[in-house]
Design a protein around this motif. Structure first.
Motif, PDB file in Angstrom:
ATOM      1  N   VAL A 101       0.838  -1.207   0.000  1.00  0.00           N
ATOM      2  CA  VAL A 101       0.000   0.000   0.000  1.00  0.00           C
ATOM      3  C   VAL A 101       0.870   1.252   0.000  1.00  0.00           C
ATOM      4  O   VAL A 101       0.625   2.207  -0.770  1.00  0.00           O
ATOM      5  N   LEU A 102       1.906   1.279   0.840  1.00  0.00           N
ATOM      6  CA  LEU A 102       2.789   2.448   0.869  1.00  0.00           C
ATOM      7  C   LEU A 102       3.542   2.619  -0.444  1.00  0.00           C
ATOM      8  O   LEU A 102       3.773   3.751  -0.891  1.00  0.00           O
ATOM      9  N   SER A 103       3.896   1.508  -1.090  1.00  0.00           N
ATOM     10  CA  SER A 103       4.569   1.603  -2.396  1.00  0.00           C
ATOM     11  C   SER A 103       3.647   2.226  -3.433  1.00  0.00           C
ATOM     12  O   SER A 103       4.070   3.081  -4.225  1.00  0.00           O
ATOM     13  N   VAL A 104       2.388   1.801  -3.431  1.00  0.00           N
ATOM     14  CA  VAL A 104       1.419   2.377  -4.376  1.00  0.00           C
ATOM     15  C   VAL A 104       1.234   3.862  -4.095  1.00  0.00           C
ATOM     16  O   VAL A 104       1.196   4.690  -5.020  1.00  0.00           O
ATOM     17  N   VAL A 105       1.121   4.229  -2.828  1.00  0.00           N
ATOM     18  CA  VAL A 105       0.963   5.640  -2.473  1.00  0.00           C
ATOM     19  C   VAL A 105       2.182   6.446  -2.933  1.00  0.00           C
ATOM     20  O   VAL A 105       2.030   7.545  -3.499  1.00  0.00           O
ATOM     21  N   LEU A 106       3.368   5.900  -2.718  1.00  0.00           N
ATOM     22  CA  LEU A 106       4.578   6.612  -3.143  1.00  0.00           C
ATOM     23  C   LEU A 106       4.631   6.778  -4.665  1.00  0.00           C
ATOM     24  O   LEU A 106       4.998   7.848  -5.169  1.00  0.00           O
ATOM     25  N   ILE A 107       4.253   5.727  -5.385  1.00  0.00           N
ATOM     26  CA  ILE A 107       4.265   5.821  -6.856  1.00  0.00           C
ATOM     27  C   ILE A 107       3.220   6.820  -7.342  1.00  0.00           C
ATOM     28  O   ILE A 107       3.488   7.622  -8.256  1.00  0.00           O
ATOM     29  N   LEU A 108       2.033   6.799  -6.752  1.00  0.00           N
ATOM     30  CA  LEU A 108       1.006   7.775  -7.146  1.00  0.00           C
ATOM     31  C   LEU A 108       1.450   9.194  -6.838  1.00  0.00           C
ATOM     32  O   LEU A 108       1.197  10.125  -7.615  1.00  0.00           O
TER      33      LEU A 108
END
Length: 134
Positions: free
Chosen positions: A82-89
């Motif tokens: 989830v944090l990886s997706v947030v960082l990429i977004l």
């Protein structure tokens, strides 16, 4: 239809197994086995095992998919994802030419891999910690 020797043997094994488990007395098992080997027709074989369980209890199945991993490790992976997706977004929303989420994602997934290794080793002392032997 006539019963084959293989069919009689299969029923005899079920009766013997039931006697070994204590479901049948020795005398009752001997009586059934004697009658199994003298049986001529297939449909007569079913009566010898009708009151017995169909087979041995099922062995526990090995865990499949995500069930192989402990809950704490699955939770760690979910948080990292989830944090990886947030960082990429966040990176997509910014107009930055370099991929800055690589550093935080490296730390997130590195900690997950260390956690997985720790769990795989039994959750005891981490492999990089050496105890002083005295």
């Amino acid at each position: 239809m006539r019963a084959s020797d293989a069919e009689r043997e299969r029923i005899a094994k079920l009766v013997s197994a039931a006697a070994g488990e204590g479901r049948l007395s020795i005398a009752e098992a001997d009586d059934r086995l004697e009658r199994v080997y003298t049986t001529r027709f297939r449909h007569e074989l079913a009566e010898f095992v009708a009151d017995l369980p169909a087979g041995r209890p099922e062995a526990p199945r090995p865990a499949r998919g995500l069930d192989r991993f402990p809950v704490r490790l699955r939770a760690h992976a979910a948080v990292a994802a989830v944090l990886s997706v947030v960082l990429i977004l966040r990176w997509i929303a910014m107009d930055v030419p370099f991929f800055w989420p690589a550093g935080p994602m490296f730390l997130l997934w590195g900690s997950f891999l260390l956690h997985a290794r720790f769990v795989r080793n039994g959750g005891g002392v981490p492999p990089w910690v050496h105890r002083a032997t005295s």
